[in-house]
Scaffold this motif. Structure first.
Motif, short mmCIF file in Angstrom:
data_model
loop_
_atom_site.label_atom_id
_atom_site.label_comp_id
_atom_site.label_asym_id
_atom_site.label_seq_id
_atom_site.Cartn_x
_atom_site.Cartn_y
_atom_site.Cartn_z
N ILE A 1 -13.21 -5.13 0.88
CA ILE A 1 -12.86 -6.16 0.09
C ILE A 1 -11.98 -5.86 -1.23
N THR B 1 -9.37 -13.21 -2.58
CA THR B 1 -10.15 -12.13 -1.99
C THR B 1 -9.58 -11.75 -0.63
N LEU B 2 -9.10 -10.37 -0.46
CA LEU B 2 -8.51 -9.88 0.68
C LEU B 2 -9.52 -9.20 1.53
N HIS B 3 -9.45 -9.14 2.83
CA HIS B 3 -10.57 -8.41 3.77
C HIS B 3 -9.47 -7.42 4.41
N ASP C 1 -5.17 -11.57 12.93
CA ASP C 1 -6.18 -10.94 12.00
C ASP C 1 -6.04 -9.35 12.21
N PRO D 1 -5.79 -4.53 7.31
CA PRO D 1 -5.94 -5.79 6.58
C PRO D 1 -5.74 -6.70 7.36
N ASP D 2 -6.70 -7.88 6.85
CA ASP D 2 -6.16 -9.22 7.38
C ASP D 2 -5.32 -9.69 6.18
N ARG E 1 -3.04 -12.31 4.09
CA ARG E 1 -3.74 -13.64 3.41
C ARG E 1 -3.52 -14.63 4.23
N SER F 1 -9.46 -13.00 5.22
CA SER F 1 -8.92 -13.23 3.65
C SER F 1 -8.53 -14.59 3.04
N GLU F 2 -8.82 -14.63 2.05
CA GLU F 2 -8.73 -16.23 1.65
C GLU F 2 -7.22 -16.49 1.57
N ASP G 1 2.53 -11.26 0.97
CA ASP G 1 1.88 -10.04 1.21
C ASP G 1 2.28 -8.88 1.02
N ASP H 1 0.34 -7.96 -1.92
CA ASP H 1 -1.05 -7.78 -1.41
C ASP H 1 -1.11 -6.03 -0.76
#
Length: 332
Positions: free
Chosen positions: A88, A96-98, A123, A144-145, A147, A152-153, A163, A166
């Motif tokens: 995260i 919040t990015l996952h 995703d 990453p997912d 945004r 990811s939010e 992105d 990000d």
């Protein structure tokens, strides 16, 4: 005289009503299109139309079918043996990015890392066909997912433009873990656009190379094409007002989100990949992007008969042979 004045007044009022109604309709349509195209819950991913392209030969279709099945088996095995670790991060704007981190302990001393990026409304699982070969080649991998995708939010898909910032945070994450990291960024479709848009930013020397697979020249270009194909509408005036709405609501306009402009600023190596039968993002965009990239540290890979995101299925082993032949000298 009074009658003429009254008539003129009525006509002006009627014209004003029509203008207001048209403006209201334009705003409504523009809001709808923004929600449809980049809203998190929009339906822009449900595509029933296609650009006119030559159908691939039956032999190519058969090869792609076999390779697609082989990739599915490889990904199933990869995810069972290497479930990865959830990571995260916090984006610059607080979201919040996952992502999922596939640590490769046996080859950590090579310091080779791959950031693999999925496509539109997917995703991290949409980049596992990239993650598995990089992992097998000894790379540490992060998927990453992007945004507003996966876990990811975000309320609006970034189309690569938001992105790109990000991805700079993901690069920071890698460098915090491994200051000697040598990083390649490889994306498909919107992930490819993200790759190119990131390439135009100032990245640390640790970022060694970029690979884009079927990316678009700009958000404006692809949405203009889709507006005509899906709705039979011209870009003027709707796309102009929709771009303004996107600026207000999503934080970026369609005009500024240009992979082409970013590629023109990229001095690091880049490999461009595209299928000739891509019915979503025109194959011709690859040459436009390639020609915009300065320097001679670039290459193109054409996948005859491959549709959107199908180059690796059409080319088989030669896809990855070309990728690693291109990037390895820069990862030493």
């Amino acid at each position: 005289m009074k009658t003429k004045a009254n008539t003129k007044k009525k006509l002006l009022i009627a014209a004003g009503v029509v203008v207001v109604a048209l403006a209201a309709a334009l705003v409504f349509i523009s809001n709808y299109l923004v929600n449809y195209a980049i809203g998190r819950s929009g339906n822009g991913g449900d595509r029933e139309v296609a650009l006119e392209v030559d159908a691939p030969a039956d032999s190519v279709e058969a090869v792609m079918e076999d390779n697609r099945a082989a990739y599915k088996s490889k990904i199933d095995t990869f995810t069972k043996e290497h479930p990865g670790r959830d990571v995260i991060l916090t984006a610059d704007d607080g979201l919040t990015l996952h992502g999922v981190y596939y640590a490769n302990a046996e080859t950590a001393d090579t310091h080779r890392w791959a950031l693999v990026l999925h496509g539109y409304r997917s995703d991290y699982t949409g980049a596992l066909q990239l993650a598995a070969p990089y992992y097998e080649a000894g790379y540490q991998v992060i998927a990453p997912d992007l945004r507003a995708c996966g876990e990811s939010e975000g309320d609006y898909v970034g189309m690569g433009w938001l992105d790109r910032e990000d991805i700079l945070r993901w690069i920071d994450f890698i460098l915090a873990d491994d200051p000697q990291a040598k990083i390649v960024i490889h994306g498909i479709s919107m992930g490819a656009a993200t790759t190119m848009m990131t390439a135009g930013e100032s990245t640390p020397d640790n970022v060694k190379a970029f690979v884009e697979d079927c990316g678009y020249t700009s958000v404006w270009d692809i949405f203009s094409s889709e507006l005509q194909l899906r709705f039979g509408l011209p870009e003027f005036p709707i796309l102009y007002t929709a771009s303004g709405v996107a600026r207000l609501r999503a934080g970026y306009s369609f005009t500024e989100a240009s992979a082409l402009a970013q590629v023109a600023r990229c001095e690091k190596p880049m490999l461009f990949i595209h299928g000739t039968a891509d019915d979503f993002i025109p194959y011709e965009m690859m040459d436009t992007l390639y020609n915009a990239k300065p320097g001679d540290n670039k290459a193109e890979l054409t996948a005859e008969g491959a549709g959107h995101g199908e180059a690796m299925y059409a080319l088989g082993d030669s896809y990855w042979d070309t990728v690693f032949d291109f990037i390895t000298p820069y990862m030493a």
